[in-house]
Design a protein around this motif. Structure first.
Motif, PDB file in Angstrom:
ATOM      1  N   MET A   1       0.830  -1.194   0.000  1.00 27.64           N
ATOM      2  CA  MET A   1       0.000   0.000   0.000  1.00 27.64           C
ATOM      3  C   MET A   1       0.873   1.256   0.000  1.00 27.64           C
ATOM      4  N   LEU A   2       1.934   1.260   0.815  1.00 29.84           N
ATOM      5  CA  LEU A   2       2.808   2.421   0.880  1.00 29.84           C
ATOM      6  C   LEU A   2       3.507   2.656  -0.457  1.00 29.84           C
ATOM      7  N   SER A   3       3.861   1.601  -1.126  1.00 30.87           N
ATOM      8  CA  SER A   3       4.467   1.753  -2.456  1.00 30.87           C
ATOM      9  C   SER A   3       3.476   2.396  -3.415  1.00 30.87           C
ATOM     10  N   GLY A   4       2.223   1.983  -3.310  1.00 28.46           N
ATOM     11  CA  GLY A   4       1.196   2.574  -4.157  1.00 28.46           C
ATOM     12  C   GLY A   4       0.997   4.042  -3.852  1.00 28.46           C
ATOM     13  N   LEU A   5       1.042   4.411  -2.575  1.00 29.33           N
ATOM     14  CA  LEU A   5       0.901   5.818  -2.199  1.00 29.33           C
ATOM     15  C   LEU A   5       2.073   6.637  -2.716  1.00 29.33           C
ATOM     16  N   GLN A   6       3.265   6.054  -2.676  1.00 31.05           N
ATOM     17  CA  GLN A   6       4.437   6.780  -3.178  1.00 31.05           C
ATOM     18  C   GLN A   6       4.337   7.025  -4.679  1.00 31.05           C
ATOM     19  N   ARG A   7       3.751   6.080  -5.404  1.00 27.22           N
ATOM     20  CA  ARG A   7       3.575   6.283  -6.840  1.00 27.22           C
ATOM     21  C   ARG A   7       2.614   7.446  -7.105  1.00 27.22           C
ATOM     22  N   ILE A   8       1.677   7.667  -6.181  1.00 29.17           N
ATOM     23  CA  ILE A   8       0.715   8.762  -6.356  1.00 29.17           C
ATOM     24  C   ILE A   8       1.360  10.108  -6.047  1.00 29.17           C
ATOM     25  N   VAL A   9       2.078  10.216  -4.929  1.00 29.96           N
ATOM     26  CA  VAL A   9       2.563  11.514  -4.459  1.00 29.96           C
ATOM     27  C   VAL A   9       4.039  11.747  -4.726  1.00 29.96           C
ATOM     28  N   GLY A  10       4.746  10.733  -5.203  1.00 30.86           N
ATOM     29  CA  GLY A  10       6.166  10.893  -5.453  1.00 30.86           C
ATOM     30  C   GLY A  10       6.989  10.711  -4.193  1.00 30.86           C
ATOM     31  N   PRO A  11       8.309  10.515  -4.338  1.00 29.11           N
ATOM     32  CA  PRO A  11       9.177  10.269  -3.172  1.00 29.11           C
ATOM     33  C   PRO A  11       9.109  11.372  -2.124  1.00 29.11           C
ATOM     34  N   ALA A  12       8.978  12.637  -2.561  1.00 25.69           N
ATOM     35  CA  ALA A  12       8.935  13.748  -1.600  1.00 25.69           C
ATOM     36  C   ALA A  12       7.615  13.817  -0.851  1.00 25.69           C
ATOM     37  N   GLY A  13       6.630  13.087  -1.346  1.00 21.65           N
ATOM     38  CA  GLY A  13       5.309  13.179  -0.754  1.00 21.65           C
ATOM     39  C   GLY A  13       4.982  12.095   0.245  1.00 21.65           C
ATOM     40  N   LEU A  14       5.914  11.189   0.508  1.00 14.79           N
ATOM     41  CA  LEU A  14       5.650  10.102   1.461  1.00 14.79           C
ATOM     42  C   LEU A  14       6.783  10.024   2.465  1.00 14.79           C
ATOM     43  N   LEU A  15       6.454  10.117   3.734  1.00 13.65           N
ATOM     44  CA  LEU A  15       7.422  10.002   4.824  1.00 13.65           C
ATOM     45  C   LEU A  15       7.101   8.758   5.640  1.00 13.65           C
ATOM     46  N   THR A  16       8.110   7.933   5.883  1.00  7.62           N
ATOM     47  CA  THR A  16       7.883   6.709   6.662  1.00  7.62           C
ATOM     48  C   THR A  16       8.876   6.540   7.809  1.00  7.62           C
ATOM     49  N   GLU A  17      10.005   7.233   7.759  1.00  8.17           N
ATOM     50  CA  GLU A  17      11.002   7.089   8.814  1.00  8.17           C
ATOM     51  C   GLU A  17      10.549   7.831  10.076  1.00  8.17           C
ATOM     52  N   PRO A  18      10.731   7.211  11.241  1.00  7.54           N
ATOM     53  CA  PRO A  18      10.250   7.835  12.493  1.00  7.54           C
ATOM     54  C   PRO A  18      10.760   9.257  12.699  1.00  7.54           C
ATOM     55  N   GLU A  19      12.016   9.534  12.328  1.00  5.70           N
ATOM     56  CA  GLU A  19      12.540  10.887  12.534  1.00  5.70           C
ATOM     57  C   GLU A  19      11.863  11.901  11.617  1.00  5.70           C
ATOM     58  N   ASP A  20      11.290  11.425  10.515  1.00  7.77           N
ATOM     59  CA  ASP A  20      10.590  12.320   9.588  1.00  7.77           C
ATOM     60  C   ASP A  20       9.119  12.508   9.963  1.00  7.77           C
ATOM     61  N   THR A  21       8.531  11.492  10.560  1.00  9.39           N
ATOM     62  CA  THR A  21       7.098  11.554  10.880  1.00  9.39           C
ATOM     63  C   THR A  21       6.815  12.065  12.283  1.00  9.39           C
ATOM     64  N   ALA A  22       7.846  12.168  13.128  1.00 12.37           N
ATOM     65  CA  ALA A  22       7.631  12.491  14.545  1.00 12.37           C
ATOM     66  C   ALA A  22       6.903  13.811  14.745  1.00 12.37           C
ATOM     67  N   ALA A  23       7.267  14.841  13.966  1.00 15.65           N
ATOM     68  CA  ALA A  23       6.652  16.160  14.151  1.00 15.65           C
ATOM     69  C   ALA A  23       5.169  16.145  13.820  1.00 15.65           C
ATOM     70  N   TYR A  24       4.746  15.234  12.974  1.00 16.60           N
ATOM     71  CA  TYR A  24       3.338  15.138  12.581  1.00 16.60           C
ATOM     72  C   TYR A  24       2.518  14.333  13.597  1.00 16.60           C
ATOM     73  N   ALA A  25       3.196  13.665  14.518  1.00 14.70           N
ATOM     74  CA  ALA A  25       2.522  12.749  15.438  1.00 14.70           C
ATOM     75  C   ALA A  25       2.387  13.310  16.842  1.00 14.70           C
ATOM     76  N   LEU A  26       2.789  14.571  17.042  1.00 15.84           N
ATOM     77  CA  LEU A  26       2.727  15.178  18.366  1.00 15.84           C
ATOM     78  C   LEU A  26       1.833  16.392  18.329  1.00 15.84           C
ATOM     79  N   GLU A  27       0.837  16.418  19.215  1.00 11.38           N
ATOM     80  CA  GLU A  27      -0.103  17.529  19.291  1.00 11.38           C
ATOM     81  C   GLU A  27       0.578  18.774  19.849  1.00 11.38           C
ATOM     82  N   HIS A  28      -0.002  19.942  19.534  1.00  7.30           N
ATOM     83  CA  HIS A  28       0.624  21.239  19.799  1.00  7.30           C
ATOM     84  C   HIS A  28       1.065  21.398  21.255  1.00  7.30           C
ATOM     85  N   ARG A  29       0.265  20.930  22.197  1.00  5.20           N
ATOM     86  CA  ARG A  29       0.608  21.084  23.613  1.00  5.20           C
ATOM     87  C   ARG A  29       1.449  19.933  24.131  1.00  5.20           C
ATOM     88  N   GLY A  30       1.768  18.975  23.267  1.00  8.85           N
ATOM     89  CA  GLY A  30       2.544  17.824  23.702  1.00  8.85           C
ATOM     90  C   GLY A  30       1.700  16.687  24.226  1.00  8.85           C
TER      91      GLY A  30
END
Length: 475
Positions: A1-30
């Motif tokens: 599925m992730l490979s399919g998503l990457q084909r849609i949005v391109g390499p720059a449009g898919l983040l999977t590494e924890p260090e790249d996704t961490a900022a998106y997974a934390l709410e504003h107040r922590g």
């Protein structure tokens, strides 16, 4: 599925590494720390449509996210590691500005401040103003029906939207970007998605209202005795100045003191510390009437009527900014101060004083000497009624009493026909409270709409509304 998503949005449009996704997974107040399976960053509505369709085919749960400035856990993934964040940040184009129609069509990832600046470049104004406007996106503002400082004159975000473009849960695109002020052709569908917190569809663009630029503004720091006087003063100003009253913010003495303590370079505009303070602003598009003089005259009459203790009228833009800086630094002062328990409630304007008179003593009964950091928008009855820890108890003891404090505040709001959420939304934080205080028929209708538009519960599941089986067990 992730490979399919990457084909849609391109390499720059898919983040999977924890260090790249961490900022998106934390709410504003922590709060609500989570873990994303991936972050998908589409660059067009067509890509959003394909992403949503691909996830629907696999039963993957999507969490729409704008600037991630939310405060109730509604735009971040849970800790299962199975949810995919759908970030709209790359969709940040201003598609059209039409000064004659007084409209602007923007993509959901546009930063609010950039929208304000683009409108100003066309000698127009977009009136939504927030403390987080430098990072908040219009898609997030729409999904939570954000308020702000100028609601008294211009209304919430809902009032600023003429049309929407939305990707539905099955990937279909609703092309609803109308600039019409009148269109009586059935249900006004945009209102389903505004305030829907991403649970019914993904807002990808909006057509917004623009307004004439104010050519005059006047700002005043007003000392008053009580919230009751605040309501009377607001009524008096509106009777005499009409729609020119743009902002009317209230702050308790404890609130002002907190800001001055943590930002010692700031100075209160008046020498005497009043129990309550109003920060009022009036604006005018015409230059024919001297607004500053008229505002001063009206405030002088308010003093004669004993509605006001004292007034400092800003004599320059710099002085006006200094007044607003005190108001805008309240959240940061609370963060610096330590643990606090926060509430975002609204009550009828006429009953603000009644709410405060009931809630404050009830707080002290639970935590003696508790500091009530009260501030908000009197013009729409929205109070940020927060409690800070007193020195007399530990952080653990204070937070252990949070449930009892929430109970008192929500009961006090309900007793005056108020709401448990004014502008921050429900998210994951207030679901149980929503079920308790919302009319059961309204909840039933909301569930029916959710099931009709997202029968597989893939868009922001577990946000705003609890799971359907939970609602069924509660009747």
């Amino acid at each position: 599925m992730l490979s399919g998503l990457q084909r849609i949005v391109g390499p720059a449009g898919l983040l999977t590494e924890p260090e790249d996704t961490a900022a998106y997974a934390l709410e504003h107040r922590g709060n609500y720390p989570g873990k994303a399976l991936a972050v998908v960053r589409p660059a067009s509505v067509e890509e959003v449509s394909q992403v949503v369709r691909a996830c629907a085919q696999r039963g993957a749960r999507l969490i729409p996210q704008g600037g991630n400035t939310g405060l109730v856990g509604g735009s971040t993934p849970d800790d299962s590691g199975l949810e995919i964040v759908l970030s709209l940040g790359r969709m940040n184009r201003i598609r059209d500005i039409n000064p004659q129609d007084n409209t602007m069509t923007v993509e959901a990832g546009c930063i609010l401040q950039n929208i304000q600046e683009a409108a100003a470049a066309q000698n127009r104004m977009f009136p939504l103003t927030l403390g987080s406007e430098g990072t908040a996106t219009i898609g997030g503002n729409l999904s939570t029906n954000a308020g702000g400082d100028q609601v008294i004159r211009y209304g919430n975000t809902r009032e600023q939207a003429l049309g929407l473009e939305v990707v539905l849960a099955d990937g279909r695109i609703w092309h609803g970007l109308s600039s019409l002020r009148k269109d009586n052709t059935g249900y006004d569908l945009k209102h389903l998605f505004i305030g829907g917190e991403g649970t019914l569809g993904v807002i990808t663009a909006a057509t917004l209202k623009l307004y004439p630029v104010a050519r005059q503004q006047a700002t005043a720091w007003i000392a008053i005795r009580s919230p009751a006087d605040a309501v009377s003063l607001l009524s008096f100003l509106r009777e005499n100045l009409g729609d020119r009253v743009t902002a009317f913010e209230i702050m308790a003495r404890e609130t002002v003191n907190l800001v001055l303590m943590h930002f010692p370079a700031m100075r209160e505009p008046l020498p005497e510390a009043a129990p309550w303070v109003i920060l009022a602003e009036v604006s005018e598009t015409s230059v024919r009437v001297p607004l500053q003089e008229e505002f001063e005259t009206v405030l002088a009459e308010a003093m004669e009527r004993d509605l006001v203790l004292d007034v400092a009228l800003a004599a320059s833009e710099q002085q006006s900014k200094a007044m607003w800086d005190i108001r805008s630094h309240i959240p940061e002062a609370q963060r610096k101060d330590g643990p606090s328990i926060k509430h975002d409630i609204s009550v009828p304007i006429s009953r603000i004083a009644e709410f405060v008179e009931v809630a404050v003593p009830a707080m002290n009964a639970i935590v003696p000497d508790i500091r009530c950091i009260t501030f908000g928008h009197v013009g729409d009855g929205n109070l940020h009624f927060n409690q800070s820890k007193p020195a007399s108890i530990s952080k653990a003891d204070f937070l252990d009493r949070a449930d009892a404090i929430h109970e008192v505040v929500h009961e006090a709001a309900a007793s005056v026909n108020g709401s448990i959420s004014a502008e921050h939304g429900i998210g994951r934080q207030k679901q149980d409270i929503l079920i308790r205080y919302k009319d059961p028929v309204a909840i039933s209708l909301m569930v029916s709409i959710k099931q009709a538009l997202d029968p597989s519960n893939l868009l922001n599941p577990g946000r705003l509304l609890p799971a359907t089986d939970t609602l069924s067990s509660q009747g």
